[in-house]
Motif scaffolding. Sequence first.
Motif, PDB file in Angstrom:
ATOM      1  N   LEU A 105      47.433  38.020  46.141  1.00 56.98           N
ATOM      2  CA  LEU A 105      46.436  38.890  46.758  1.00 56.98           C
ATOM      3  C   LEU A 105      45.985  39.957  45.771  1.00 56.98           C
ATOM      4  O   LEU A 105      44.795  40.194  45.564  1.00 56.98           O
ATOM      5  N   LEU A 106      46.970  40.593  45.155  1.00 62.12           N
ATOM      6  CA  LEU A 106      46.662  41.678  44.235  1.00 62.12           C
ATOM      7  C   LEU A 106      45.924  41.166  43.002  1.00 62.12           C
ATOM      8  O   LEU A 106      44.966  41.787  42.523  1.00 62.12           O
ATOM      9  N   SER A 107      46.352  39.993  42.498  1.00 58.91           N
ATOM     10  CA  SER A 107      45.711  39.459  41.298  1.00 58.91           C
ATOM     11  C   SER A 107      44.258  39.115  41.584  1.00 58.91           C
ATOM     12  O   SER A 107      43.366  39.392  40.784  1.00 58.91           O
ATOM     13  N   LEU A 108      44.015  38.552  42.793  1.00 56.50           N
ATOM     14  CA  LEU A 108      42.656  38.204  43.192  1.00 56.50           C
ATOM     15  C   LEU A 108      41.802  39.465  43.295  1.00 56.50           C
ATOM     16  O   LEU A 108      40.657  39.523  42.841  1.00 56.50           O
ATOM     17  N   LEU A 109      42.412  40.509  43.895  1.00 58.34           N
ATOM     18  CA  LEU A 109      41.735  41.794  44.081  1.00 58.34           C
ATOM     19  C   LEU A 109      41.321  42.378  42.745  1.00 58.34           C
ATOM     20  O   LEU A 109      40.172  42.765  42.530  1.00 58.34           O
ATOM     21  N   ILE A 110      42.287  42.434  41.825  1.00 61.23           N
ATOM     22  CA  ILE A 110      42.032  43.049  40.521  1.00 61.23           C
ATOM     23  C   ILE A 110      41.028  42.226  39.724  1.00 61.23           C
ATOM     24  O   ILE A 110      40.065  42.752  39.164  1.00 61.23           O
ATOM     25  N   PHE A 111      41.223  40.909  39.742  1.00 63.47           N
ATOM     26  CA  PHE A 111      40.319  40.016  39.026  1.00 63.47           C
ATOM     27  C   PHE A 111      38.892  40.189  39.542  1.00 63.47           C
ATOM     28  O   PHE A 111      37.947  40.373  38.770  1.00 63.47           O
ATOM     29  N   GLY A 112      38.777  40.209  40.879  1.00 62.93           N
ATOM     30  CA  GLY A 112      37.461  40.351  41.489  1.00 62.93           C
ATOM     31  C   GLY A 112      36.828  41.694  41.160  1.00 62.93           C
ATOM     32  O   GLY A 112      35.680  41.766  40.730  1.00 62.93           O
ATOM     33  N   LEU A 113      37.615  42.773  41.356  1.00 64.97           N
ATOM     34  CA  LEU A 113      37.089  44.122  41.128  1.00 64.97           C
ATOM     35  C   LEU A 113      36.599  44.286  39.697  1.00 64.97           C
ATOM     36  O   LEU A 113      35.530  44.830  39.443  1.00 64.97           O
ATOM     37  N   LEU A 114      37.401  43.784  38.747  1.00 63.15           N
ATOM     38  CA  LEU A 114      37.031  43.977  37.346  1.00 63.15           C
ATOM     39  C   LEU A 114      35.768  43.200  36.995  1.00 63.15           C
ATOM     40  O   LEU A 114      35.033  43.577  36.081  1.00 63.15           O
ATOM     41  N   ARG A 115      35.509  42.073  37.725  1.00 64.96           N
ATOM     42  CA  ARG A 115      34.302  41.301  37.422  1.00 64.96           C
ATOM     43  C   ARG A 115      33.082  41.885  38.104  1.00 64.96           C
ATOM     44  O   ARG A 115      31.954  41.602  37.719  1.00 64.96           O
ATOM     45  N   VAL A 116      33.323  42.706  39.152  1.00 67.12           N
ATOM     46  CA  VAL A 116      32.201  43.278  39.899  1.00 67.12           C
ATOM     47  C   VAL A 116      31.530  44.408  39.122  1.00 67.12           C
ATOM     48  O   VAL A 116      30.320  44.580  39.182  1.00 67.12           O
ATOM     49  N   VAL A 117      32.344  45.157  38.349  1.00 64.36           N
ATOM     50  CA  VAL A 117      31.756  46.300  37.631  1.00 64.36           C
ATOM     51  C   VAL A 117      30.727  45.819  36.617  1.00 64.36           C
ATOM     52  O   VAL A 117      30.918  44.794  35.952  1.00 64.36           O
TER      53      VAL A 117
END
Lengths: 301, 317
Positions: free
Chosen positions: B18-30
Amino acid sequence: MASPTVARTIAVEGSVFQRILRRLSQAARLARRQPLGAVGLLICLIALFAGALAPWVDRYDMNEGSAAERLQGFGISHWFGTDEQGRDVYSRIVNGTRISLYIAFFSIALGTSSGYLLGIVSGYLGGWVDMILQRIMDALLALPAILLALAIVAVLGAGVDKLIFAISITFCPRAARISYGVVLSLKENVYVDAARVIGASPMRIIFRHILPNSLAPYLILASVGLGGAILLEASLSFLGLGVPPPHPSWGRMLSGAAQQHALGAPWLVIVPGAAIMVLVLGFNFFGDTMRDLWDPKLRGR
Amino acid sequence: MRKYVIRRLLLIFPTALLLSLLIFGLLRVVPGDAALMLLTDEGSKADPEVLKALRHRLGLDRPLHVQYVTWLWDMVRGNFGESLVSRVSIGDQILQRLPLTLQIALMAQFMSLLIGVPIGIISAVRRNTWLDYALRVVSILFLTAPTFWVGLLIVLVGAIWFNYSPPIGYNLIWDKPIENILQLMWPAIILASHGLATTARMTRSTMLEVMGEDYIRTARAKGLRESIVVFRHALKNALIPVVTLTGLSFAGLLGGTVVLEFIFGIPGIGSWLVQSIQTHDYSVVQSLVVVLAVTFMLINLLVDLFYGWLDPRISYS
């Protein structure tokens, strides 16, 4: 001759002035019994006033400096001296109070309260609700507060509202975890069983029986949390990822130029740090005292 | 009990996922990906051709789900990849840096428990005496002083009056133990003084609560010595929230080292994470977050198990 009863009646029906006097003497008695709490309350009130009235009680423009007056020490024209750009440190501190308090209050109102409630619900209900909530909290808790806040701020970018969001997220799982531990113990109590036996719904038990009895840890959490939020904001600002200019943040005042000039102008390091410390101290003293006063188990002993 | 442990251990995987998906997603959104950051950092305006080549080399032109799965699969096999910016191996760096950060946190934790719990007990037993007030004021002073400020003051005072500056650089404890301790001493002491207040405060609060319970009155009524009442009956129950707090504060200590590593120039894991966030070094940030997360979840599990041992009323099933 007036009997004691008559005298008391007169006192109760006395003028507004007498009533205010009586309230003041009650407050004085409380302050004598709880000196730390009184000091804490005083600090909080001063900070609240300074923050609310910052544009009126500052003495110079917080962002306007003059090169001729740079790096002056404590003095009459500049109470806390001036920084490397000749800006008045006192005015920057006062305006920093405003932004610090604003961020801290909103972060706690958002983070601690929601987290605490979630922890109680999940601890009481157990089962799959508990499992899901705890996994989400675990995921958030799996990073230390400052790193989680750093990551969120780095992703969202600078901004006061984004900072509040980042700080409140770090407080939410911590509050949930404490209240979870409290409720595990509380729900073994006989009065919870009794309520369940007479058919009270889980929501009623949580709000009428568990919540009032877990108020003391919440108050401690919230009051310490306010101090913690101020510290967290200051740390983020110190690392350059917190309050953006033009707001003067206490944390940012400590980074960069203050350190370069620290040997010649130590007040640039001492004053903002002391401001953070005193305000956080005020919240801690106040919260501690509230705990002693509001916890019915401790009252009168 | 054993079932509970296994279930919790298995649950670490979905949480980390969950956390890895969150971080991966967030970092790609910026806005602004790693390739763009790398090129504009060098001052030049990014040439579209170079940018495209770099994106291809970093694998950033592949679909997101392919990037994510590749990254995750590499991590499962223990391959953490390399830094986008400095091209060093992330796995090697973690091995070098984690011991320093963990050591600072452990030193701090040990010092703060050793001093904090006794202070809390004394404070509770001698409630509202001058001793209680003095201990509370001193420990709260340490709690409320920002750690980075105390660090700056130590550097400042050392430089002005003692002609002393904290040693720069680092050694591993098994290479040069004395140098190592001297280098990590200040961050650990500052962190400990911070955590000490929290431990003492919580110990005092919970001791006071427990001392008001019926079984303490019973224990006193049957004529037990006060020391037995305090240590055998009260302390064990009072320590439950303190243990929670200790488990939580250990993660906090590891976070607290970030700012102090920054001030004292110690190349630990926290300062690296901050650096990587600032340089948009995605590969480092996402790997570090997951590695740290798994570590902390294991610590949390240990804390939960410790509750059960302390408070038999809580059962795991």
